[in-house]
Design a protein around this motif. Structure first.
Motif, PDB file in Angstrom:
ATOM      1  N   ASN A 659       0.870  -1.277  -0.059  1.00 11.31           N
ATOM      2  CA  ASN A 659      -0.020  -0.079  -0.044  1.00 11.31           C
ATOM      3  C   ASN A 659       0.884   1.225  -0.084  1.00 11.31           C
ATOM      4  N   SER A 660       2.207   1.052   0.467  1.00 15.65           N
ATOM      5  CA  SER A 660       2.857   2.442   0.217  1.00 15.65           C
ATOM      6  C   SER A 660       3.473   2.688  -0.957  1.00 15.65           C
ATOM      7  N   ARG A 661       3.288   1.893  -2.044  1.00 20.20           N
ATOM      8  CA  ARG A 661       3.590   2.105  -3.319  1.00 20.20           C
ATOM      9  C   ARG A 661       2.486   1.602  -4.204  1.00 20.20           C
ATOM     10  N   LYS A 662       1.126   1.562  -3.893  1.00 20.78           N
ATOM     11  CA  LYS A 662       0.176   1.046  -4.345  1.00 20.78           C
ATOM     12  C   LYS A 662      -0.081   1.521  -5.947  1.00 20.78           C
ATOM     13  N   GLU A 663       0.204   2.676  -6.133  1.00 23.65           N
ATOM     14  CA  GLU A 663       0.139   3.196  -7.527  1.00 23.65           C
ATOM     15  C   GLU A 663       0.855   2.176  -8.400  1.00 23.65           C
ATOM     16  N   ARG A 664       2.220   2.220  -8.026  1.00 25.87           N
ATOM     17  CA  ARG A 664       3.184   1.467  -8.837  1.00 25.87           C
ATOM     18  C   ARG A 664       2.932   0.145  -9.082  1.00 25.87           C
ATOM     19  N   TYR A 665       2.548  -0.807  -7.842  1.00 29.09           N
ATOM     20  CA  TYR A 665       2.205  -2.073  -8.068  1.00 29.09           C
ATOM     21  C   TYR A 665       0.842  -2.536  -8.701  1.00 29.09           C
ATOM     22  N   ASP A 666      -0.128  -1.564  -8.470  1.00 28.57           N
ATOM     23  CA  ASP A 666      -1.219  -1.717  -9.274  1.00 28.57           C
ATOM     24  C   ASP A 666      -1.051  -1.549 -10.753  1.00 28.57           C
ATOM     25  N   LYS A 667      -0.266  -0.559 -11.226  1.00 25.92           N
ATOM     26  CA  LYS A 667      -0.011  -0.367 -12.421  1.00 25.92           C
ATOM     27  C   LYS A 667       0.612  -1.564 -13.240  1.00 25.92           C
ATOM     28  N   GLN A 668       1.495  -2.098 -12.367  1.00 27.96           N
ATOM     29  CA  GLN A 668       2.326  -3.371 -12.682  1.00 27.96           C
ATOM     30  C   GLN A 668       1.173  -4.603 -13.076  1.00 27.96           C
ATOM     31  N   LEU A 669       0.311  -4.720 -12.306  1.00 29.35           N
ATOM     32  CA  LEU A 669      -0.620  -5.827 -12.266  1.00 29.35           C
ATOM     33  C   LEU A 669      -1.305  -5.733 -13.717  1.00 29.35           C
ATOM     34  N   MET A 670      -1.508  -4.453 -14.185  1.00 31.09           N
ATOM     35  CA  MET A 670      -2.166  -4.094 -15.344  1.00 31.09           C
ATOM     36  C   MET A 670      -1.229  -4.245 -16.597  1.00 31.09           C
ATOM     37  N   GLU A 671      -0.116  -3.706 -16.470  1.00 32.89           N
ATOM     38  CA  GLU A 671       0.814  -3.483 -17.750  1.00 32.89           C
ATOM     39  C   GLU A 671       1.761  -4.783 -17.903  1.00 32.89           C
ATOM     40  N   GLN A 672       2.071  -5.583 -16.964  1.00 34.56           N
ATOM     41  CA  GLN A 672       2.886  -6.804 -16.945  1.00 34.56           C
ATOM     42  C   GLN A 672       2.231  -7.862 -16.927  1.00 34.56           C
ATOM     43  N   LEU A 673       1.020  -7.889 -16.141  1.00 32.19           N
ATOM     44  CA  LEU A 673       0.274  -9.219 -15.914  1.00 32.19           C
ATOM     45  C   LEU A 673      -1.136  -9.122 -16.632  1.00 32.19           C
ATOM     46  N   GLY A 674      -1.256  -8.235 -17.189  1.00 36.84           N
ATOM     47  CA  GLY A 674      -2.493  -8.082 -18.048  1.00 36.84           C
ATOM     48  C   GLY A 674      -4.026  -8.020 -17.527  1.00 36.84           C
ATOM     49  N   LEU A 675      -3.905  -7.550 -16.235  1.00 38.03           N
ATOM     50  CA  LEU A 675      -5.223  -7.473 -15.760  1.00 38.03           C
ATOM     51  C   LEU A 675      -6.085  -6.027 -16.184  1.00 38.03           C
ATOM     52  N   SER A 676      -7.191  -6.207 -16.091  1.00 34.17           N
ATOM     53  CA  SER A 676      -7.769  -4.839 -16.476  1.00 34.17           C
ATOM     54  C   SER A 676      -8.034  -3.994 -15.224  1.00 34.17           C
ATOM     55  N   GLU A 677      -7.945  -2.688 -15.373  1.00 35.72           N
ATOM     56  CA  GLU A 677      -8.293  -1.902 -14.204  1.00 35.72           C
ATOM     57  C   GLU A 677      -9.445  -2.250 -13.336  1.00 35.72           C
ATOM     58  N   GLY A 678     -10.705  -2.610 -13.786  1.00 36.65           N
ATOM     59  CA  GLY A 678     -11.566  -3.396 -13.160  1.00 36.65           C
ATOM     60  C   GLY A 678     -11.300  -4.387 -12.417  1.00 36.65           C
ATOM     61  N   GLU A 679     -10.576  -5.433 -12.880  1.00 40.98           N
ATOM     62  CA  GLU A 679     -10.216  -6.518 -12.087  1.00 40.98           C
ATOM     63  C   GLU A 679      -9.130  -6.437 -10.873  1.00 40.98           C
ATOM     64  N   GLU A 681      -9.203  -3.577  -9.168  1.00 38.36           N
ATOM     65  CA  GLU A 681      -9.984  -2.786  -8.319  1.00 38.36           C
ATOM     66  C   GLU A 681     -10.623  -3.792  -7.442  1.00 38.36           C
ATOM     67  N   LYS A 682     -11.256  -4.780  -8.023  1.00 43.81           N
ATOM     68  CA  LYS A 682     -11.990  -5.751  -7.289  1.00 43.81           C
ATOM     69  C   LYS A 682     -11.193  -6.672  -6.077  1.00 43.81           C
ATOM     70  N   MET A 683      -9.927  -6.592  -6.494  1.00 43.33           N
ATOM     71  CA  MET A 683      -9.086  -7.500  -5.703  1.00 43.33           C
ATOM     72  C   MET A 683      -8.543  -6.941  -4.335  1.00 43.33           C
ATOM     73  N   ASN A 684      -8.458  -7.537  -3.164  1.00 45.72           N
ATOM     74  CA  ASN A 684      -7.978  -6.915  -2.007  1.00 45.72           C
ATOM     75  C   ASN A 684      -6.516  -7.232  -2.095  1.00 45.72           C
TER      76      ASN A 684
END
Lengths: 774, 66
Positions: A659-679, A681-684
């Motif tokens: 959570n201290s670098r949430k923006e960075r890691y969320d972006k990586q989940l989308m850009e590197q692992l191919g998840l959508s923004e919605g997906e 957002e739904k994850m804890n």
């Protein structure tokens, strides 16, 4: 005298003065063994002899250095590997009788014309890792050992009582002497022995003495470093540089060596008898000028040493804080280099060997010690260097004076600052989670930022306190992890993920979560996670210059070869790429600093009389690098499982970190692992951490695949006989051993790639046993 | 209306100098080599050189570390 320099006669440190009856102390010595040898000149960088001392038997002898040995092992660390191979067994442990402590020089060591040419390389089987550890160090001992007549000192066996070994290059005599009355802690012992063995009562004479020692901390922990002294003729103080990593000082004290003393006669700038002194002078003069003119606009090492890195690492989120959980911290500016600039004595040139214009060995004089046995005494503290400051931030200590205190006690107790700081940071995190507590820590409240408790822990380790925690704490993270898990005091995965060690050695002070190449630079190494093989964070994470696995593997081949080469020759790494020529930006590959690479070609040729090119320099390193890995295999390690690294070095372990670098890691989940923004957002957070965890572990394994292939190793990380033969390292015993190990791995199904390859991705080779086709 | 800085997409800002761009992307390390479309920009010109739209920027941090 240069600008701003203080005349020798005028400077006073203001340190506490000691009065010892040195005659009485020396009279208590008993000579156990002595050996006289014929003094001789150095020839083209080599003394052509090594010195062997056996403390169990009292045997002292010289061994000849052959041309074959030079061709295959070059010198320095290479000679150390050769001597170890000839002397130890695959079953040798750090405290075995046959384990050796080796100090080597290298053909360029002792040159005064080229900056950074006074390094010694020390080797042993490490108590932390049970494999070979090599550590480099400045100070005068290495050059003096060579000028006394030896390319290496090899010590085997154990004494029955505390001894010193004296290499007297003035008289041509080696002695092993009992030393019952000397101090043990290094800042005192180095002073006693410097004054005791100087031929005359003059500073010039004291400058011809160098002492290797380790203090009481080295006796009671696995973090023992070796302190190499150099008598600072302006301060009139023997100062200390450290061979820090891997417990070399622990081995020294296990052998009951209190100190090793080297003494020389007059020497000059051509004591190495170089083949071509004119070329040496030309390239040396050019680099001196470059450092003098440009350093102040570049890294500013001449003024603040390596602490200039603190603010850079903080700004790029790479400065380890709270056990590597974060890479920057709001309080970090309290330990930026200007704070230390105010404390360093600025008017004195600070080279740890003659002729080093870089002069990065900073020191604080008349520092008033705040705790422990030397409380209220005024002392000279060498450093701190960047790594020691990084230990401060890692333990959440933001007071420069406290960092000096930590630095002083680590040095005089003979404790490696890096292992000590990194390990205590881990204990602090465990304390925060309740896995450790005051009772389990033998009364210490070891939470982040507790300065008093940290120093108290160090004092108790040095005293040999018998508390269960104190005993295990000094053995380092790996033993503490095992201890915590055995006690059932915490979740084993959390403990393993947070404990920043690999191969048993503690990490040095860089956050690597966003640089896969640097994760490899720590994990895919010979001795463990020390930054002296490859430091690729900026090239990888910031410059984005090595985006593919193959690019990273190439960098993890090329850069370790350079760092190895410095160790073979007795050189410091800093003048290579911590200063650059004014036109470096215009070259084809500025990160390799082509002009300095050419310098090294000319430098080695000018000293040795060889005619090598830059490809041959890399080959010199490749021979020894592969030999060391092969020796690790011989010692039962050196496989993929041994190159494991803790997850904290790959990514966020806890929700706080994520959570201290949430923006960075969320972006990586989308850009590197191919998840959508919605997906996303739904994850804890726990689910996100798990996804990143699997992804990054796989990337590390893929990196290992690419690196092993590039290095000419099997998929399990074993150097292949074919590669060894290509390099000319075709010792039949070694080749046979490697083939046997590869066959064993084959039987066990271990000769397979570690990464998961799907969606059209391919491993480095689809040929099983690809190396057999080479 | 964008730039590529070390392989990453960054918004282009009209009349922005190299020095201002470095500050904006938080590249504070002083010892960098900057290339715009493969052409080196001398350090002394960082304050004057304007970054053109759609350019490819390489900011090579010259740091050896450790």
């Amino acid at each position: 005298m240069t600008e701003g320099q203080v005349p020798v006669e005028e400077y006073k440190t203001g340190n506490t003065e000691h009065k010892w009856d040195l005659k009485k102390i020396k009279n208590a010595h008993k000579i156990l063994a002595e050996y006289s040898y014929k003094k001789r000149e150095i020839q083209k960088g080599y003394a052509n002899h090594t010195l062997y001392v056996n403390l169990s038997t009292g045997e002292i002898k010289e061994k000849k250095v052959t041309e074959e040995m030079k061709k295959k092992f070059t010198g320095g660390r290479g000679f150390g590997l050769k001597l170890l191979w000839d002397s130890i067994k695959p079953t040798t442990h750090w405290n075995s009788e046959e384990n050796e402590l080796i100090i080597t020089t290298g053909p360029l060591c002792g040159v005064t014309q080229y900056p950074g040419s006074g390094k010694s390389l020390c080797l042993t089987i490490s108590p932390s890792t049970d494999i070979i550890c090599d550590s480099n160090v400045g100070g005068y001992f290495g050059p003096y050992l060579k000028f006394a007549g030896f390319d290496a000192l090899e010590i085997q066996g154990k004494a029955k009582e505390d001894v010193i070994i004296v290499v007297d290059g003035e008289k041509g005599k080696i002695t092993i002497e009992t030393a019952p009355k000397e101090e043990t802690d290094s800042h005192l012992l180095a002073e006693q022995l410097t004054y005791m063995y100087a031929s005359e009562d003059t500073d010039k004479s004291r400058q011809k003495i160098s002492v290797v020692s380790a203090g009481k901390g080295a006796e009671h922990s696995y973090w023992g470093c070796l302190n190499f002294s150099f008598f600072d003729i302006r301060r009139k103080v023997p100062r200390l540089k450290q061979a820090g990593r891997g417990g070399l000082g622990t081995v020294l004290r296990d052998k009951k060596i209190k100190a090793i003393v080297a003494k020389v006669e007059e020497f000059d700038g051509v004591a190495n008898n170089p083949a071509d002194p004119k070329i040496l002078t030309r390239i040396g003069t050019k680099l001196h000028k470059e450092i003098r003119d440009l350093d102040r606009h570049q890294c500013n090492m001449r003024t603040v040493g390596t602490v200039h890195l603190v603010e850079i690492m903080d700004e790029y989120d790479l400065l380890p804080t709270e056990n590597y959980r974060f890479g920057s911290f709001p309080k970090a500016s309290k330990i930026y280099s200007p704070k230390f600039y105010e404390l360093f004595t600025q008017v004195i040139p600070d080279g740890c060997w003659h002729g080093c214009t870089m002069a990065c060995a900073k020191a604080v004089d008349a520092f008033t010690v705040m705790t422990g046995p030397y409380k209220e005494q005024k002392v000279t503290v060498d450093g701190p260097e960047y790594e020691t400051c990084g230990c401060g931030s890692n333990m959440s200590m933001w007071d420069p004076l406290w960092i000096l205190e930590f630095n002083f006690y680590c040095d005089t107790y003979g404790l490696d600052t890096i292992s000590t700081g990194t390990a205590i940071a881990f204990y602090m995190e465990m304390y925060e989670y309740g896995i450790l507590n005051k009772e389990r820590c033998n009364g210490l409240e070891l939470c982040f930022g507790n300065a008093d408790a940290t120093l108290e822990l160090m004092h108790r380790i040095a005293k040999g306190d018998k508390g269960e925690f104190i005993q295990v704490a000094g053995k380092g993270i790996r033993r503490v992890k095992d201890w915590l898990i055995k006690k059932g005091w915490g979740d084993s995965q959390l403990i393993n993920d947070c404990g920043m060690e690999s191969k048993g050695l503690e990490y040095s002070e860089y956050v690597t979560k966003e640089s896969l190449a640097m994760q490899g630079g720590y994990g895919l190494t010979l001795k463990g996670p020390q930054h002296d093989e490859a430091w690729l964070i900026f090239m990888d994470m910031v410059n984005n210059a090595i985006p593919t696995f193959e690019d990273k593997a190439e960098a993890l081949h090329y850069f370790p070869m350079w760092r190895t080469w410095f160790g073979l020759n007795g050189l410091c790494k800093l003048p290579w790429n911590d200063v650059e020529p004014a036109n470096n930006a215009e070259t084809d590959d500025p990160s390799k600093v082509p002009e300095h690479v050419q310098n090294y070609v000319e430098y080695q040729n000018a000293v040795t009389g060889w005619n090598v090119d830059k490809e041959e320099l890399i080959l010199q390193s490749e021979r020894c690098y592969n030999w060391q890995r092969a020796m690790n295999v011989w010692l039962g390690r050196g496989r993929r499982k041994d190159d494991w690294i803790p997850y904290r070095s790959m990514g966020p372990v806890t929700e706080l970190e994520y959570n201290s670098r949430k923006e960075r890691y969320d972006k990586q989940l989308m850009e590197q692992l191919g998840l959508s923004e919605g997906e996303v957002e739904k994850m804890n957070t726990e689910e996100k951490i798990k996804l990143l965890y699997d992804y990054r572990q796989d990337r590390y394994q893929k990196l290992a695949d690419a690196v092993y292939y590039r290095r000419g190793w099997t998929p399990n990380g074993v150097p292949t006989p074919q590669k060894m033969k290509q390099l000319g390292m075709d010792n039949p015993k070694m080749i046979k051993m490697l083939q046997q190990k590869i066959n064993e791995d084959e039987k066990a199904g271990l000769n397979v790639w570690g990464g998961r390859y799907n969606k059209g991705k391919k491993p480095p080779s689809n040929d099983h046993k690809y190396w057999e086709k080479w | 209306m964008s730039l590529e800085v070390n392989g990453r997409t960054v918004d282009w800002v009209e009349n922005e100098t190299v020095k201002q761009l470095l500050k904006r992307v938080k590249y504070t390390f002083p010892l960098v080599v900057v290339k715009i479309n493969d052409k080196v920009v001398p350090r002394k010109d960082f304050s004057e050189s304007i970054v053109p739209d759609n350019s490819k920027i390489a900011v090579i941090h010259m740091i050896g570390g450790g």
